[in-house]
Design a protein around this motif. Structure first.
Motif, PDB file in Angstrom:
ATOM      1  N   GLY A   1      71.355  24.453  55.434  1.00 24.00           N
ATOM      2  CA  GLY A   1      70.456  23.894  54.441  1.00 24.00           C
ATOM      3  C   GLY A   1      69.011  23.745  54.873  1.00 24.00           C
ATOM      4  N   GLU A   2      68.701  24.157  56.097  1.00 21.42           N
ATOM      5  CA  GLU A   2      67.303  24.077  56.551  1.00 21.42           C
ATOM      6  C   GLU A   2      66.470  25.127  55.834  1.00 21.42           C
ATOM      7  OE1 GLU A   2      66.355  23.755  60.737  1.00 21.42           O
ATOM      8  OE2 GLU A   2      68.412  23.127  61.159  1.00 21.42           O
ATOM      9  N   LYS A   3      65.206  24.820  55.642  1.00 20.91           N
ATOM     10  CA  LYS A   3      64.274  25.748  55.017  1.00 20.91           C
ATOM     11  C   LYS A   3      63.049  25.904  55.919  1.00 20.91           C
ATOM     12  CE  LYS A   3      65.698  24.741  50.255  1.00 20.91           C
ATOM     13  NZ  LYS A   3      66.818  25.575  50.354  1.00 20.91           N
ATOM     14  N   PRO A   4      63.221  26.613  57.044  1.00 16.67           N
ATOM     15  CA  PRO A   4      62.087  26.778  57.959  1.00 16.67           C
ATOM     16  C   PRO A   4      60.975  27.608  57.316  1.00 16.67           C
ATOM     17  CG  PRO A   4      63.893  28.215  58.607  1.00 16.67           C
ATOM     18  CD  PRO A   4      64.401  27.354  57.491  1.00 16.67           C
ATOM     19  N   THR A   5      59.772  27.414  57.820  1.00 16.85           N
ATOM     20  CA  THR A   5      58.637  28.212  57.357  1.00 16.85           C
ATOM     21  C   THR A   5      58.736  29.590  57.994  1.00 16.85           C
ATOM     22  OG1 THR A   5      57.261  26.249  57.119  1.00 16.85           O
ATOM     23  CG2 THR A   5      56.118  28.372  57.294  1.00 16.85           C
ATOM     24  N   ILE A   6      58.871  30.623  57.173  1.00 15.38           N
ATOM     25  CA  ILE A   6      59.027  31.995  57.656  1.00 15.38           C
ATOM     26  C   ILE A   6      57.912  32.838  57.057  1.00 15.38           C
ATOM     27  CG2 ILE A   6      60.535  34.018  57.768  1.00 15.38           C
ATOM     28  CD1 ILE A   6      62.899  32.060  57.186  1.00 15.38           C
ATOM     29  N   ILE A   7      57.189  33.524  57.930  1.00 13.12           N
ATOM     30  CA  ILE A   7      56.129  34.422  57.474  1.00 13.12           C
ATOM     31  C   ILE A   7      56.522  35.855  57.829  1.00 13.12           C
ATOM     32  CG2 ILE A   7      53.700  35.082  57.675  1.00 13.12           C
ATOM     33  CD1 ILE A   7      53.080  32.142  58.306  1.00 13.12           C
ATOM     34  N   ASP A   8      56.598  36.695  56.808  1.00  8.54           N
ATOM     35  CA  ASP A   8      56.927  38.108  56.945  1.00  8.54           C
ATOM     36  C   ASP A   8      55.606  38.859  57.068  1.00  8.54           C
ATOM     37  OD1 ASP A   8      57.601  40.777  56.567  1.00  8.54           O
ATOM     38  OD2 ASP A   8      58.831  40.417  54.787  1.00  8.54           O
ATOM     39  N   VAL A   9      55.356  39.470  58.248  1.00  5.65           N
ATOM     40  CA  VAL A   9      54.073  40.150  58.456  1.00  5.65           C
ATOM     41  C   VAL A   9      54.160  41.657  58.186  1.00  5.65           C
ATOM     42  CG1 VAL A   9      53.196  38.402  60.046  1.00  5.65           C
ATOM     43  CG2 VAL A   9      54.420  40.363  60.971  1.00  5.65           C
ATOM     44  N   ARG A  10      55.249  42.079  57.539  1.00  5.10           N
ATOM     45  CA  ARG A  10      55.361  43.487  57.138  1.00  5.10           C
ATOM     46  C   ARG A  10      54.455  43.748  55.938  1.00  5.10           C
ATOM     47  NH1 ARG A  10      61.237  44.300  55.472  1.00  5.10           N
ATOM     48  NH2 ARG A  10      60.787  42.292  54.515  1.00  5.10           N
ATOM     49  N   GLU A  11      54.282  45.011  55.620  1.00  2.00           N
ATOM     50  CA  GLU A  11      53.499  45.380  54.452  1.00  2.00           C
ATOM     51  C   GLU A  11      54.234  44.937  53.181  1.00  2.00           C
ATOM     52  OE1 GLU A  11      50.386  46.636  54.519  1.00  2.00           O
ATOM     53  OE2 GLU A  11      50.550  46.411  56.690  1.00  2.00           O
TER      54      GLU A  11
END
Length: 99
Positions: A16-26
């Motif tokens: 149930g965690e919602k970590p901050t995820i940044i996708d650096v793909r195009e």
């Protein structure tokens, strides 16, 4: 901060965690497959988005790309900009999809 494995991330999401995820793909790569809850900021646009990310400087931020190379660069860049808890998703999207 130590990087994160796809298995660890999936376990946290399942709990149930919602970590901050940044996708650096195009953007087109993100449209093909994405990690639920992730935010797409292509690596070359990251410097221009720092003001938008300011409130994340003291929080855990997980960065990922296709296989881990671009996100390693993103981690180094964000760390240099004062982000204290940036973790690279080891193996990137390819490993996440197989975990």
């Amino acid at each position: 901060m130590a990087d994160i494995t796809p298995t660890e991330l999936k376990q946290r999401q399942a709990a149930g965690e919602k970590p901050t995820i940044i996708d650096v793909r195009e953007t087109w790569e993100n449209e093909e497959a994405r990690i639920e809850g992730s935010r797409n900021i292509p690596l070359n646009e990251l410097p221009g988005k720092l003001d938008d990310l300011e409130d994340l400087k003291d929080q855990e931020v997980i960065v990922h790309c296709k296989s881990g190379g671009r996100s390693a660069s993103a981690k180094a860049f964000l760390t240099q900009q004062g982000f204290g808890n940036v973790r690279n998703l080891l193996g990137g999207m390819q490993a996440y999809q197989q975990a």
